[in-house]
Scaffold this motif. Structure first.
Motif, PDB file in Angstrom:
ATOM      1  N   MET A  55       0.859  -1.187   0.000  1.00  0.00           N
ATOM      2  CA  MET A  55       0.000   0.000   0.000  1.00  0.00           C
ATOM      3  C   MET A  55       0.899   1.243   0.000  1.00  0.00           C
ATOM      4  O   MET A  55       1.850   1.333   0.784  1.00  0.00           O
ATOM      5  CB  MET A  55      -0.902   0.000   1.236  1.00  0.00           C
ATOM      6  N   ARG A  56       0.576   2.190  -0.901  1.00  0.00           N
ATOM      7  CA  ARG A  56       1.304   3.457  -0.999  1.00  0.00           C
ATOM      8  C   ARG A  56       0.292   4.573  -1.196  1.00  0.00           C
ATOM      9  O   ARG A  56      -0.763   4.361  -1.784  1.00  0.00           O
ATOM     10  CB  ARG A  56       2.280   3.434  -2.175  1.00  0.00           C
ATOM     11  N   PRO A  57       0.627   5.776  -0.721  1.00  0.00           N
ATOM     12  CA  PRO A  57      -0.316   6.890  -0.860  1.00  0.00           C
ATOM     13  C   PRO A  57      -0.601   7.203  -2.332  1.00  0.00           C
ATOM     14  O   PRO A  57       0.297   7.188  -3.169  1.00  0.00           O
ATOM     15  CB  PRO A  57       0.392   8.074  -0.193  1.00  0.00           C
ATOM     16  N   ASP A  58      -1.844   7.455  -2.619  1.00  0.00           N
ATOM     17  CA  ASP A  58      -2.289   7.875  -3.945  1.00  0.00           C
ATOM     18  C   ASP A  58      -1.942   6.892  -5.070  1.00  0.00           C
ATOM     19  O   ASP A  58      -1.811   7.291  -6.223  1.00  0.00           O
ATOM     20  CB  ASP A  58      -1.720   9.267  -4.289  1.00  0.00           C
ATOM     21  N   GLU A  59      -1.761   5.631  -4.745  1.00  0.00           N
ATOM     22  CA  GLU A  59      -1.489   4.609  -5.760  1.00  0.00           C
ATOM     23  C   GLU A  59      -2.349   3.386  -5.485  1.00  0.00           C
ATOM     24  O   GLU A  59      -2.735   3.132  -4.347  1.00  0.00           O
ATOM     25  CB  GLU A  59      -0.011   4.209  -5.753  1.00  0.00           C
ATOM     26  N   GLN A  60      -2.605   2.641  -6.536  1.00  0.00           N
ATOM     27  CA  GLN A  60      -3.360   1.404  -6.395  1.00  0.00           C
ATOM     28  C   GLN A  60      -2.511   0.381  -5.634  1.00  0.00           C
ATOM     29  O   GLN A  60      -1.284   0.378  -5.764  1.00  0.00           O
ATOM     30  CB  GLN A  60      -3.702   0.826  -7.776  1.00  0.00           C
ATOM     31  N   PRO A  61      -3.137  -0.473  -4.838  1.00  0.00           N
ATOM     32  CA  PRO A  61      -2.372  -1.543  -4.178  1.00  0.00           C
ATOM     33  C   PRO A  61      -1.663  -2.409  -5.226  1.00  0.00           C
ATOM     34  O   PRO A  61      -2.186  -2.614  -6.320  1.00  0.00           O
ATOM     35  CB  PRO A  61      -3.441  -2.357  -3.449  1.00  0.00           C
ATOM     36  N   ARG A  62      -0.466  -2.886  -4.881  1.00  0.00           N
ATOM     37  CA  ARG A  62       0.295  -3.758  -5.777  1.00  0.00           C
ATOM     38  C   ARG A  62       0.491  -5.105  -5.106  1.00  0.00           C
ATOM     39  O   ARG A  62       0.933  -5.187  -3.967  1.00  0.00           O
ATOM     40  CB  ARG A  62       1.654  -3.149  -6.103  1.00  0.00           C
ATOM     41  N   ALA A  70       6.384   3.028   0.484  1.00  0.00           N
ATOM     42  CA  ALA A  70       5.470   2.007   0.992  1.00  0.00           C
ATOM     43  C   ALA A  70       5.027   2.380   2.404  1.00  0.00           C
ATOM     44  O   ALA A  70       5.862   2.620   3.273  1.00  0.00           O
ATOM     45  CB  ALA A  70       6.157   0.650   1.004  1.00  0.00           C
ATOM     46  N   THR A  71       3.728   2.444   2.625  1.00  0.00           N
ATOM     47  CA  THR A  71       3.228   2.815   3.950  1.00  0.00           C
ATOM     48  C   THR A  71       2.752   1.623   4.764  1.00  0.00           C
ATOM     49  O   THR A  71       2.838   1.639   5.987  1.00  0.00           O
ATOM     50  CB  THR A  71       2.072   3.836   3.841  1.00  0.00           C
ATOM     51  N   SER A  72       2.239   0.586   4.076  1.00  0.00           N
ATOM     52  CA  SER A  72       1.767  -0.575   4.825  1.00  0.00           C
ATOM     53  C   SER A  72       1.674  -1.795   3.919  1.00  0.00           C
ATOM     54  O   SER A  72       1.728  -1.697   2.695  1.00  0.00           O
ATOM     55  CB  SER A  72       0.400  -0.296   5.466  1.00  0.00           C
ATOM     56  N   LEU A  73       1.532  -2.933   4.581  1.00  0.00           N
ATOM     57  CA  LEU A  73       1.232  -4.189   3.915  1.00  0.00           C
ATOM     58  C   LEU A  73      -0.172  -4.586   4.333  1.00  0.00           C
ATOM     59  O   LEU A  73      -0.538  -4.425   5.503  1.00  0.00           O
ATOM     60  CB  LEU A  73       2.221  -5.281   4.327  1.00  0.00           C
ATOM     61  N   ALA A  74      -0.944  -5.091   3.406  1.00  0.00           N
ATOM     62  CA  ALA A  74      -2.305  -5.528   3.708  1.00  0.00           C
ATOM     63  C   ALA A  74      -2.498  -6.935   3.160  1.00  0.00           C
ATOM     64  O   ALA A  74      -1.909  -7.303   2.145  1.00  0.00           O
ATOM     65  CB  ALA A  74      -3.322  -4.578   3.078  1.00  0.00           C
ATOM     66  N   VAL A  75      -3.333  -7.701   3.838  1.00  0.00           N
ATOM     67  CA  VAL A  75      -3.651  -9.065   3.407  1.00  0.00           C
ATOM     68  C   VAL A  75      -5.155  -9.151   3.190  1.00  0.00           C
ATOM     69  O   VAL A  75      -5.941  -8.763   4.056  1.00  0.00           O
ATOM     70  CB  VAL A  75      -3.213 -10.110   4.460  1.00  0.00           C
ATOM     71  N   THR A  76      -5.523  -9.652   2.013  1.00  0.00           N
ATOM     72  CA  THR A  76      -6.933  -9.867   1.699  1.00  0.00           C
ATOM     73  C   THR A  76      -7.162 -11.340   1.366  1.00  0.00           C
ATOM     74  O   THR A  76      -6.221 -12.084   1.130  1.00  0.00           O
ATOM     75  CB  THR A  76      -7.376  -9.014   0.482  1.00  0.00           C
ATOM     76  N   VAL A  77      -8.420 -11.726   1.348  1.00  0.00           N
ATOM     77  CA  VAL A  77      -8.805 -13.067   0.919  1.00  0.00           C
ATOM     78  C   VAL A  77      -9.302 -12.933  -0.512  1.00  0.00           C
ATOM     79  O   VAL A  77     -10.231 -12.165  -0.788  1.00  0.00           O
ATOM     80  CB  VAL A  77      -9.897 -13.655   1.841  1.00  0.00           C
ATOM     81  N   LEU A 130       4.350   0.228   7.957  1.00  0.00           N
ATOM     82  CA  LEU A 130       5.761  -0.083   7.742  1.00  0.00           C
ATOM     83  C   LEU A 130       6.728   0.999   8.224  1.00  0.00           C
ATOM     84  O   LEU A 130       7.931   0.855   8.062  1.00  0.00           O
ATOM     85  CB  LEU A 130       6.010  -0.346   6.245  1.00  0.00           C
ATOM     86  N   LYS A 131       6.215   2.060   8.837  1.00  0.00           N
ATOM     87  CA  LYS A 131       7.086   3.153   9.274  1.00  0.00           C
ATOM     88  C   LYS A 131       8.160   2.662  10.237  1.00  0.00           C
ATOM     89  O   LYS A 131       9.326   3.064  10.147  1.00  0.00           O
ATOM     90  CB  LYS A 131       6.272   4.267   9.909  1.00  0.00           C
TER      91      LYS A 131
END
Length: 160
Positions: free
Chosen positions: A100-107, A127-134, A153-154
């Motif tokens: 996850m990054r500001p103003d960008e689509q998740p990669r 990179a600001t965070s990591l996210a997990v989805t199903v 991730l800071k």
């Protein structure tokens, strides 16, 4: 006319069976070697992240006590990510990791294989965070559900 010994057909059948068995062993050995090579490569990737001079760890826990852990190296742009307590998903579903990054689509950073750590690469300072989805089996190009867990991730040198 000369009669053929009874052992010739038996010997031929035995030799053919031995060739089939030897072929099966060769295929299995090759498959096992490929799996071993893949595990060695993953172990090497993990060791490289852990050995980085700037490697830092962080973890997060949700309300049910399930955790996400990360050891990341900002200089290498890589992280080792683990999930714990999320269990097996129903057939046809997988856990997918997103950058996850500001103003960008998740990669997408990859799919989890049970409790096996996932080595994510291509992380950058934004990179600001990591996210997990199903997601559906095989993953998705973009998240199709809300994150089951997200980790900032800071504290590990990103998002600056």
């Amino acid at each position: 006319p000369r009669s053929r010994p009874l052992l010739v057909p038996f010997a031929t059948a035995t030799a053919a069976a031995a060739l089939v068995v030897a072929s099966l062993f060769a295929v299995q050995a090759d498959k096992t070697q490929d799996q071993l090579d893949a595990q060695r490569a993953r172990a090497s990737e993990i060791a490289n992240v852990l050995a980085a001079p700037d490697a830092r760890a962080a973890a997060g826990e949700d309300a049910q006590g399930r955790t996400i852990g990360v050891i990341a190296s900002a200089s290498a742009g890589r992280a080792v990510v683990t999930l714990s307590g999320y269990g097996e998903l129903s057939s046809g579903r997988v856990h997918q990791l997103w950058l996850m990054r500001p103003d960008e689509q998740p990669r997408s950073l990859g799919l989890f294989d049970g409790d096996t750590p996932l080595v994510a690469s291509g992380l950058d300072k934004s990179a600001t965070s990591l996210a997990v989805t199903v997601e559906p089996d095989g993953g998705s190009p973009q998240p199709t559900s809300q994150p089951v867990v997200q980790l900032a991730l800071k504290s590990v040198g990103f998002g600056e």
